[in-house]
Design a protein around this motif. Structure first.
Motif, PDB file in Angstrom:
ATOM      1  N   PHE A  46      14.935   3.741  -5.400  1.00 58.05           N
ATOM      2  CA  PHE A  46      13.578   3.268  -5.139  1.00 58.05           C
ATOM      3  C   PHE A  46      12.914   4.258  -4.194  1.00 58.05           C
ATOM      4  O   PHE A  46      13.524   4.717  -3.229  1.00 58.05           O
ATOM      5  CB  PHE A  46      13.595   1.872  -4.521  1.00 58.05           C
ATOM      6  CG  PHE A  46      13.883   0.780  -5.505  1.00 58.05           C
ATOM      7  CD1 PHE A  46      12.847   0.206  -6.240  1.00 58.05           C
ATOM      8  CD2 PHE A  46      15.179   0.342  -5.710  1.00 58.05           C
ATOM      9  CE1 PHE A  46      13.106  -0.794  -7.153  1.00 58.05           C
ATOM     10  CE2 PHE A  46      15.452  -0.665  -6.630  1.00 58.05           C
ATOM     11  CZ  PHE A  46      14.407  -1.230  -7.361  1.00 58.05           C
ATOM     12  N   GLN A  47      11.675   4.567  -4.474  1.00 56.70           N
ATOM     13  CA  GLN A  47      10.944   5.546  -3.689  1.00 56.70           C
ATOM     14  C   GLN A  47      10.031   4.862  -2.675  1.00 56.70           C
ATOM     15  O   GLN A  47       9.426   3.828  -2.963  1.00 56.70           O
ATOM     16  CB  GLN A  47      10.118   6.454  -4.595  1.00 56.70           C
ATOM     17  CG  GLN A  47      10.955   7.329  -5.513  1.00 56.70           C
ATOM     18  CD  GLN A  47      11.830   8.300  -4.741  1.00 56.70           C
ATOM     19  OE1 GLN A  47      11.385   8.910  -3.763  1.00 56.70           O
ATOM     20  NE2 GLN A  47      13.076   8.445  -5.171  1.00 56.70           N
ATOM     21  N   PRO A  48       9.912   5.417  -1.479  1.00 58.51           N
ATOM     22  CA  PRO A  48       8.991   4.869  -0.465  1.00 58.51           C
ATOM     23  C   PRO A  48       7.563   5.299  -0.771  1.00 58.51           C
ATOM     24  O   PRO A  48       7.310   6.024  -1.739  1.00 58.51           O
ATOM     25  CB  PRO A  48       9.503   5.491   0.827  1.00 58.51           C
ATOM     26  CG  PRO A  48      10.039   6.827   0.384  1.00 58.51           C
ATOM     27  CD  PRO A  48      10.633   6.596  -0.984  1.00 58.51           C
ATOM     28  N   ASP A  81      -1.907   0.506 -13.196  1.00 60.35           N
ATOM     29  CA  ASP A  81      -0.906  -0.434 -12.697  1.00 60.35           C
ATOM     30  C   ASP A  81      -0.275   0.021 -11.383  1.00 60.35           C
ATOM     31  O   ASP A  81       0.515  -0.713 -10.786  1.00 60.35           O
ATOM     32  CB  ASP A  81       0.206  -0.623 -13.731  1.00 60.35           C
ATOM     33  CG  ASP A  81      -0.283  -1.331 -14.986  1.00 60.35           C
ATOM     34  OD1 ASP A  81      -1.259  -2.091 -14.888  1.00 60.35           O
ATOM     35  OD2 ASP A  81       0.311  -1.103 -16.065  1.00 60.35           O
ATOM     36  N   VAL A  82      -0.603   1.215 -10.936  1.00 51.85           N
ATOM     37  CA  VAL A  82      -0.012   1.763  -9.712  1.00 51.85           C
ATOM     38  C   VAL A  82      -0.680   1.122  -8.502  1.00 51.85           C
ATOM     39  O   VAL A  82      -1.900   1.223  -8.336  1.00 51.85           O
ATOM     40  CB  VAL A  82      -0.173   3.291  -9.658  1.00 51.85           C
ATOM     41  CG1 VAL A  82       0.376   3.841  -8.345  1.00 51.85           C
ATOM     42  CG2 VAL A  82       0.535   3.942 -10.846  1.00 51.85           C
ATOM     43  N   PRO A  83       0.080   0.451  -7.620  1.00 57.10           N
ATOM     44  CA  PRO A  83      -0.518  -0.221  -6.455  1.00 57.10           C
ATOM     45  C   PRO A  83      -0.954   0.775  -5.391  1.00 57.10           C
ATOM     46  O   PRO A  83      -0.479   1.920  -5.350  1.00 57.10           O
ATOM     47  CB  PRO A  83       0.615  -1.120  -5.947  1.00 57.10           C
ATOM     48  CG  PRO A  83       1.867  -0.443  -6.408  1.00 57.10           C
ATOM     49  CD  PRO A  83       1.529   0.210  -7.718  1.00 57.10           C
ATOM     50  N   PRO A  84      -1.850   0.367  -4.496  1.00 53.25           N
ATOM     51  CA  PRO A  84      -2.396   1.289  -3.485  1.00 53.25           C
ATOM     52  C   PRO A  84      -1.337   1.926  -2.585  1.00 53.25           C
ATOM     53  O   PRO A  84      -1.466   3.096  -2.212  1.00 53.25           O
ATOM     54  CB  PRO A  84      -3.347   0.396  -2.676  1.00 53.25           C
ATOM     55  CG  PRO A  84      -3.746  -0.686  -3.629  1.00 53.25           C
ATOM     56  CD  PRO A  84      -2.533  -0.945  -4.467  1.00 53.25           C
ATOM     57  N   ASP A  85      -0.310   1.156  -2.197  1.00 52.07           N
ATOM     58  CA  ASP A  85       0.662   1.730  -1.259  1.00 52.07           C
ATOM     59  C   ASP A  85       1.537   2.797  -1.901  1.00 52.07           C
ATOM     60  O   ASP A  85       2.235   3.522  -1.195  1.00 52.07           O
ATOM     61  CB  ASP A  85       1.534   0.627  -0.639  1.00 52.07           C
ATOM     62  CG  ASP A  85       2.357  -0.121  -1.665  1.00 52.07           C
ATOM     63  OD1 ASP A  85       1.763  -0.647  -2.624  1.00 52.07           O
ATOM     64  OD2 ASP A  85       3.592  -0.206  -1.504  1.00 52.07           O
ATOM     65  N   PRO A  99       5.908  -5.626  -2.690  1.00 50.66           N
ATOM     66  CA  PRO A  99       6.726  -6.105  -3.807  1.00 50.66           C
ATOM     67  C   PRO A  99       6.241  -5.555  -5.151  1.00 50.66           C
ATOM     68  O   PRO A  99       7.051  -5.252  -6.032  1.00 50.66           O
ATOM     69  CB  PRO A  99       6.575  -7.628  -3.725  1.00 50.66           C
ATOM     70  CG  PRO A  99       6.316  -7.894  -2.276  1.00 50.66           C
ATOM     71  CD  PRO A  99       5.468  -6.743  -1.830  1.00 50.66           C
ATOM     72  N   ALA A 100       4.927  -5.400  -5.293  1.00 51.40           N
ATOM     73  CA  ALA A 100       4.381  -4.882  -6.549  1.00 51.40           C
ATOM     74  C   ALA A 100       4.906  -3.475  -6.832  1.00 51.40           C
ATOM     75  O   ALA A 100       5.276  -3.154  -7.976  1.00 51.40           O
ATOM     76  CB  ALA A 100       2.854  -4.877  -6.490  1.00 51.40           C
ATOM     77  N   TYR A 101       4.949  -2.625  -5.803  1.00 42.60           N
ATOM     78  CA  TYR A 101       5.448  -1.264  -6.005  1.00 42.60           C
ATOM     79  C   TYR A 101       6.959  -1.280  -6.262  1.00 42.60           C
ATOM     80  O   TYR A 101       7.458  -0.476  -7.049  1.00 42.60           O
ATOM     81  CB  TYR A 101       5.100  -0.403  -4.803  1.00 42.60           C
ATOM     82  CG  TYR A 101       5.419   1.066  -4.982  1.00 42.60           C
ATOM     83  CD1 TYR A 101       5.429   1.649  -6.237  1.00 42.60           C
ATOM     84  CD2 TYR A 101       5.700   1.880  -3.885  1.00 42.60           C
ATOM     85  CE1 TYR A 101       5.718   3.003  -6.412  1.00 42.60           C
ATOM     86  CE2 TYR A 101       5.984   3.225  -4.039  1.00 42.60           C
ATOM     87  CZ  TYR A 101       5.999   3.776  -5.309  1.00 42.60           C
ATOM     88  OH  TYR A 101       6.284   5.104  -5.478  1.00 42.60           O
ATOM     89  N   GLU A 143       1.712  -8.570   5.413  1.00 49.02           N
ATOM     90  CA  GLU A 143       1.819  -8.895   4.003  1.00 49.02           C
ATOM     91  C   GLU A 143       3.297  -8.920   3.601  1.00 49.02           C
ATOM     92  O   GLU A 143       4.134  -8.328   4.282  1.00 49.02           O
ATOM     93  CB  GLU A 143       1.082  -7.847   3.160  1.00 49.02           C
ATOM     94  CG  GLU A 143      -0.425  -7.803   3.390  1.00 49.02           C
ATOM     95  CD  GLU A 143      -1.117  -9.053   2.894  1.00 49.02           C
ATOM     96  OE1 GLU A 143      -0.570  -9.716   1.986  1.00 49.02           O
ATOM     97  OE2 GLU A 143      -2.213  -9.375   3.415  1.00 49.02           O
ATOM     98  N   PRO A 144       3.631  -9.598   2.508  1.00 44.62           N
ATOM     99  CA  PRO A 144       5.015  -9.533   2.009  1.00 44.62           C
ATOM    100  C   PRO A 144       5.392  -8.074   1.763  1.00 44.62           C
ATOM    101  O   PRO A 144       4.565  -7.270   1.331  1.00 44.62           O
ATOM    102  CB  PRO A 144       4.948 -10.339   0.703  1.00 44.62           C
ATOM    103  CG  PRO A 144       3.820 -11.286   0.913  1.00 44.62           C
ATOM    104  CD  PRO A 144       2.798 -10.526   1.712  1.00 44.62           C
ATOM    105  N   ARG A 145       6.636  -7.742   2.014  1.00 42.12           N
ATOM    106  CA  ARG A 145       7.053  -6.342   1.954  1.00 42.12           C
ATOM    107  C   ARG A 145       8.509  -6.229   1.558  1.00 42.12           C
ATOM    108  O   ARG A 145       9.275  -7.193   1.644  1.00 42.12           O
ATOM    109  CB  ARG A 145       6.816  -5.679   3.315  1.00 42.12           C
ATOM    110  CG  ARG A 145       7.633  -6.304   4.428  1.00 42.12           C
ATOM    111  CD  ARG A 145       7.013  -6.082   5.800  1.00 42.12           C
ATOM    112  NE  ARG A 145       7.850  -6.627   6.863  1.00 42.12           N
ATOM    113  CZ  ARG A 145       7.853  -7.911   7.206  1.00 42.12           C
ATOM    114  NH1 ARG A 145       7.078  -8.777   6.579  1.00 42.12           N
ATOM    115  NH2 ARG A 145       8.631  -8.333   8.191  1.00 42.12           N
ATOM    116  N   VAL A 146       8.897  -5.038   1.168  1.00 43.34           N
ATOM    117  CA  VAL A 146      10.285  -4.735   0.813  1.00 43.34           C
ATOM    118  C   VAL A 146      10.690  -3.486   1.580  1.00 43.34           C
ATOM    119  O   VAL A 146      10.012  -2.453   1.504  1.00 43.34           O
ATOM    120  CB  VAL A 146      10.437  -4.489  -0.697  1.00 43.34           C
ATOM    121  CG1 VAL A 146      11.877  -4.108  -1.026  1.00 43.34           C
ATOM    122  CG2 VAL A 146      10.027  -5.727  -1.489  1.00 43.34           C
TER     123      VAL A 146
END
Length: 214
Positions: free
Chosen positions: A81-83, A137-141, A156-158, A195-198
């Motif tokens: 998974f990429q940051p 579909d690419v989220p802002p973060d 979570p979306a990313y 916000e929710p995060r991973v």
């Protein structure tokens, strides 16, 4: 006291200041740090020691700091998974992949800056191609860096966006990887802050434990 009273006023004042300095040094410079350190090591030793994360008994990072998952040339690795992007890199070293604590900070580019707009568009296209999704579909973060450049969390979306690519690269069931992401979602602090995060570092450690090719 009689001898001290016979000393010149400037000397007495300096002696008083010296005694105050010694007392405050012992209290604020020795006693207080020792007490706080002892409390921290007792109540929250993990956080007090840097929130280190370990693999096979050895520290591999901190849950408070992001890190790049790239090859020797700085290319993102498909099996991890990429940051989010980072501006924390040594500008004089083209091989610095970023997330460098010595260069923590943002790009300081405004939202209408043409250089920033180009970077975002380039990143969006690169993430879409890398993960096999549509650019919309690419989220802002996934295309913007944090203020510190060291943020270990993504949305979570990313994280979900990357599951198919990671699963394919490792030969794992995509559903199992999605469950892993779900298990690592952290909710808002106190239910209202943020916000929710991973956490990518923790997620990749759990992914490594899940198995599959690397």
């Amino acid at each position: 006291m009689v001898i001290a009273s016979r000393l010149p006023a400037p000397v007495r004042q300096h002696l008083t200041a010296l005694r105050a300095l010694l007392v405050l040094t012992v209290i604020a410079g020795i006693a207080y740090p020792l007490v706080i350190t002892g409390i921290a090591q007792t109540v929250m030793p993990g956080q007090a020691n840097g929130s280190l994360v370990q693999r096979a008994g050895s520290p591999v990072g901190s849950s408070l700091l992001g890190q790049p998952f790239v090859d020797a040339k700085g290319n993102p690795l498909r099996q991890w998974f990429q940051p989010r992007p980072t501006a924390a890199a040594d500008a004089s070293n083209s091989s610095d992949p970023g997330y460098n604590p010595l260069f923590s900070g943002s790009s300081n580019l405004g939202p209408t800056n043409p250089d920033l707009i180009k970077k975002i568009n380039d990143r969006r296209a690169a993430v879409a191609a890398f993960d096999g999704v549509a650019p919309g579909d690419v989220p802002p973060d996934a295309v913007t860096a944090s203020a510190s450049g060291l943020d270990p969390d993504i949305s979570p979306a990313y994280a979900y966006l990357q599951t198919n690519r990671v699963a394919t690269a490792r030969g794992l069931n995509p559903a199992a990887v999605r469950v892993l992401v779900t298990d690592h979602i952290q909710n808002r602090v106190l239910g209202i802050l943020g916000e929710p995060r991973v956490n990518v570092v923790e997620l990749n450690l759990a992914l490594d434990a899940l198995g599959g090719a690397r």
